[in-house]
Scaffold this motif. Structure first.
Motif, mmCIF file in Angstrom:
data_model
loop_
_atom_site.group_PDB
_atom_site.id
_atom_site.type_symbol
_atom_site.label_atom_id
_atom_site.label_comp_id
_atom_site.label_asym_id
_atom_site.label_seq_id
_atom_site.Cartn_x
_atom_site.Cartn_y
_atom_site.Cartn_z
ATOM 1 N N ILE A 29 0.839 -1.201 0.000
ATOM 2 C CA ILE A 29 0.000 0.000 0.000
ATOM 3 C C ILE A 29 0.878 1.257 0.000
ATOM 4 C CG2 ILE A 29 -1.626 1.350 1.396
ATOM 5 C CD1 ILE A 29 -2.857 -1.355 2.259
ATOM 6 N N GLY A 30 1.928 1.254 0.825
ATOM 7 C CA GLY A 30 2.855 2.385 0.843
ATOM 8 C C GLY A 30 3.521 2.603 -0.501
ATOM 9 N N GLY A 31 3.845 1.515 -1.184
ATOM 10 C CA GLY A 31 4.431 1.630 -2.518
ATOM 11 C C GLY A 31 3.471 2.252 -3.521
ATOM 12 N N VAL A 32 2.221 1.816 -3.480
ATOM 13 C CA VAL A 32 1.207 2.379 -4.377
ATOM 14 C C VAL A 32 1.002 3.863 -4.073
ATOM 15 C CG1 VAL A 32 -1.248 2.305 -4.987
ATOM 16 C CG2 VAL A 32 0.050 0.186 -4.823
ATOM 17 N N LEU A 33 0.932 4.201 -2.796
ATOM 18 C CA LEU A 33 0.778 5.614 -2.424
ATOM 19 C C LEU A 33 1.986 6.433 -2.857
ATOM 20 C CD1 LEU A 33 -0.802 5.263 1.125
ATOM 21 C CD2 LEU A 33 -1.947 5.918 -0.993
ATOM 22 N N GLY A 34 3.188 5.857 -2.749
ATOM 23 C CA GLY A 34 4.394 6.543 -3.215
ATOM 24 C C GLY A 34 4.373 6.763 -4.718
ATOM 25 N N ILE A 35 3.878 5.774 -5.440
ATOM 26 C CA ILE A 35 3.766 5.908 -6.901
ATOM 27 C C ILE A 35 2.805 7.050 -7.244
ATOM 28 C CG2 ILE A 35 2.897 4.773 -8.985
ATOM 29 C CD1 ILE A 35 3.979 2.114 -7.739
ATOM 30 N N PHE A 36 1.653 7.078 -6.596
ATOM 31 C CA PHE A 36 0.682 8.145 -6.856
ATOM 32 C C PHE A 36 1.244 9.514 -6.448
ATOM 33 C CE2 PHE A 36 -3.039 4.990 -6.450
ATOM 34 C CZ PHE A 36 -2.948 4.689 -7.794
ATOM 35 N N ARG A 37 1.925 9.546 -5.316
ATOM 36 C CA ARG A 37 2.532 10.783 -4.834
ATOM 37 C C ARG A 37 3.572 11.277 -5.835
ATOM 38 N NH1 ARG A 37 5.506 10.486 0.968
ATOM 39 N NH2 ARG A 37 5.433 12.662 1.561
ATOM 40 N N GLY A 38 4.368 10.362 -6.363
ATOM 41 C CA GLY A 38 5.374 10.723 -7.359
ATOM 42 C C GLY A 38 4.773 11.207 -8.659
ATOM 43 N N ILE A 39 3.714 10.538 -9.115
ATOM 44 C CA ILE A 39 3.057 10.951 -10.359
ATOM 45 C C ILE A 39 2.483 12.356 -10.221
ATOM 46 C CG2 ILE A 39 1.056 10.494 -11.847
ATOM 47 C CD1 ILE A 39 1.632 7.483 -11.424
ATOM 48 N N MET A 40 1.848 12.627 -9.061
ATOM 49 C CA MET A 40 1.281 13.964 -8.851
ATOM 50 C C MET A 40 2.365 15.033 -8.872
ATOM 51 S SD MET A 40 -1.777 13.537 -6.032
ATOM 52 C CE MET A 40 -0.621 13.385 -4.708
ATOM 53 N N SER A 61 9.137 18.322 -8.687
ATOM 54 C CA SER A 61 9.267 17.182 -9.599
ATOM 55 C C SER A 61 10.458 16.302 -9.217
ATOM 56 C CB SER A 61 9.372 17.648 -11.051
ATOM 57 O OG SER A 61 10.550 18.371 -11.259
ATOM 58 N N GLY A 62 11.493 16.874 -8.625
ATOM 59 C CA GLY A 62 12.611 16.065 -8.129
ATOM 60 C C GLY A 62 12.168 15.127 -7.020
ATOM 61 N N TRP A 63 11.383 15.660 -6.060
ATOM 62 C CA TRP A 63 10.807 14.810 -5.018
ATOM 63 C C TRP A 63 9.882 13.772 -5.633
ATOM 64 C CZ3 TRP A 63 12.915 14.066 -0.686
ATOM 65 C CH2 TRP A 63 13.511 15.080 0.019
ATOM 66 N N GLY A 64 9.167 14.170 -6.673
ATOM 67 C CA GLY A 64 8.252 13.234 -7.329
ATOM 68 C C GLY A 64 8.969 12.031 -7.900
ATOM 69 N N GLY A 97 12.842 2.103 5.530
ATOM 70 C CA GLY A 97 13.717 3.104 6.135
ATOM 71 C C GLY A 97 13.991 4.267 5.191
ATOM 72 N N LEU A 98 14.260 3.961 3.928
ATOM 73 C CA LEU A 98 14.474 5.017 2.938
ATOM 74 C C LEU A 98 13.219 5.858 2.742
ATOM 75 C CD1 LEU A 98 16.574 3.184 0.194
ATOM 76 C CD2 LEU A 98 17.314 5.058 1.670
ATOM 77 N N LEU A 99 12.068 5.191 2.690
ATOM 78 C CA LEU A 99 10.811 5.917 2.534
ATOM 79 C C LEU A 99 10.513 6.785 3.751
ATOM 80 C CD1 LEU A 99 8.728 3.129 0.821
ATOM 81 C CD2 LEU A 99 9.301 5.349 -0.165
ATOM 82 N N LEU A 100 10.878 6.304 4.933
ATOM 83 C CA LEU A 100 10.697 7.097 6.145
ATOM 84 C C LEU A 100 11.549 8.365 6.074
ATOM 85 C CD1 LEU A 100 10.309 5.720 9.659
ATOM 86 C CD2 LEU A 100 11.865 7.603 9.317
ATOM 87 N N VAL A 101 12.798 8.222 5.647
ATOM 88 C CA VAL A 101 13.690 9.381 5.542
ATOM 89 C C VAL A 101 13.176 10.364 4.489
ATOM 90 C CG1 VAL A 101 16.021 10.118 4.855
ATOM 91 C CG2 VAL A 101 15.720 8.191 6.421
ATOM 92 N N THR A 102 12.735 9.879 3.333
ATOM 93 C CA THR A 102 12.228 10.789 2.304
ATOM 94 C C THR A 102 10.945 11.481 2.761
ATOM 95 O OG1 THR A 102 11.045 9.017 1.147
ATOM 96 C CG2 THR A 102 13.261 9.548 0.373
ATOM 97 N N SER A 103 10.129 10.780 3.539
ATOM 98 C CA SER A 103 8.923 11.427 4.072
ATOM 99 C C SER A 103 9.311 12.520 5.066
ATOM 100 C CB SER A 103 8.016 10.402 4.743
ATOM 101 O OG SER A 103 7.476 9.534 3.789
ATOM 102 N N PHE A 104 10.345 12.281 5.847
ATOM 103 C CA PHE A 104 10.822 13.310 6.770
ATOM 104 C C PHE A 104 11.346 14.523 6.003
ATOM 105 C CE2 PHE A 104 14.333 15.305 9.053
ATOM 106 C CZ PHE A 104 13.650 15.773 10.175
ATOM 107 N N LEU A 105 12.134 14.266 4.961
ATOM 108 C CA LEU A 105 12.717 15.375 4.198
ATOM 109 C C LEU A 105 11.671 16.153 3.406
ATOM 110 C CD1 LEU A 105 16.003 13.706 2.907
ATOM 111 C CD2 LEU A 105 15.736 15.372 4.754
ATOM 112 N N SER A 106 10.534 15.536 3.144
ATOM 113 C CA SER A 106 9.484 16.238 2.393
ATOM 114 C C SER A 106 8.397 16.810 3.305
ATOM 115 C CB SER A 106 8.889 15.310 1.340
ATOM 116 O OG SER A 106 8.321 14.174 1.944
#
Length: 139
Positions: A29-40, A61-64, A97-106
């Motif tokens: 589910i987190g992966g799907v949400l990340g994909i949608f977040r990136g596309i947006m 767009s870089g974060w995307g 862990g990587l997704l947690l860090v990117t969520s923190f940075l964003s």
């Protein structure tokens, strides 16, 4: 006649398997949400707020692209967790862990959603680490 004595750790096998399965579902589910977040973000949708004075400067767009790539990896690793392999659990912890860090940075771009995802990814890491090596879900 001797009776086999059950080791107390064997009582946790269904729980450990269930927790790993939960972690797998949440990672998918987190992966799907990340994909949608990136596309947006890549599509330059007006959903995201721009913060010009943020220390970690990336355009939206870089974060995307970062979220899109990590989302695809998380989705694939999450699906591989259903095979109950140790390497998949290790990869799942690493990608969460990587997704947690990117969520923190964003955080400045989407603060509430980032906090929700930080909590979710932390729980995924916990779920994938709690299974015992002798449990059926840890092969």
């Amino acid at each position: 006649m001797t009776q086999a004595v059950k080791h107390p750790a064997h009582n946790y096998e269904p729980l450990a398997t269930g927790v790993v399965t939960f972690g797998a579902v949440m990672l998918v589910i987190g992966g799907v949400l990340g994909i949608f977040r990136g596309i947006m973000a890549v599509a330059k949708d007006n959903v995201f707020v721009s913060t010009p004075d943020y220390v970690f400067r990336f355009d939206v767009s870089g974060w995307g692209w970062i979220h899109l790539i990590l989302g695809f990896i998380a989705f694939a690793v999450g699906l591989s967790l259903f095979k109950a392999r140790l390497w998949a659990r290790i990869a799942g912890v690493a990608i969460a862990g990587l997704l947690l860090v990117t969520s923190f940075l964003s955080l400045p771009y989407y603060p509430v959603w980032s906090v929700v995802l930080i909590a979710m990814y932390g729980f995924i890491i916990w779920a994938l680490c709690v299974a015992r090596p002798g449990a059926s879900g840890a092969r």
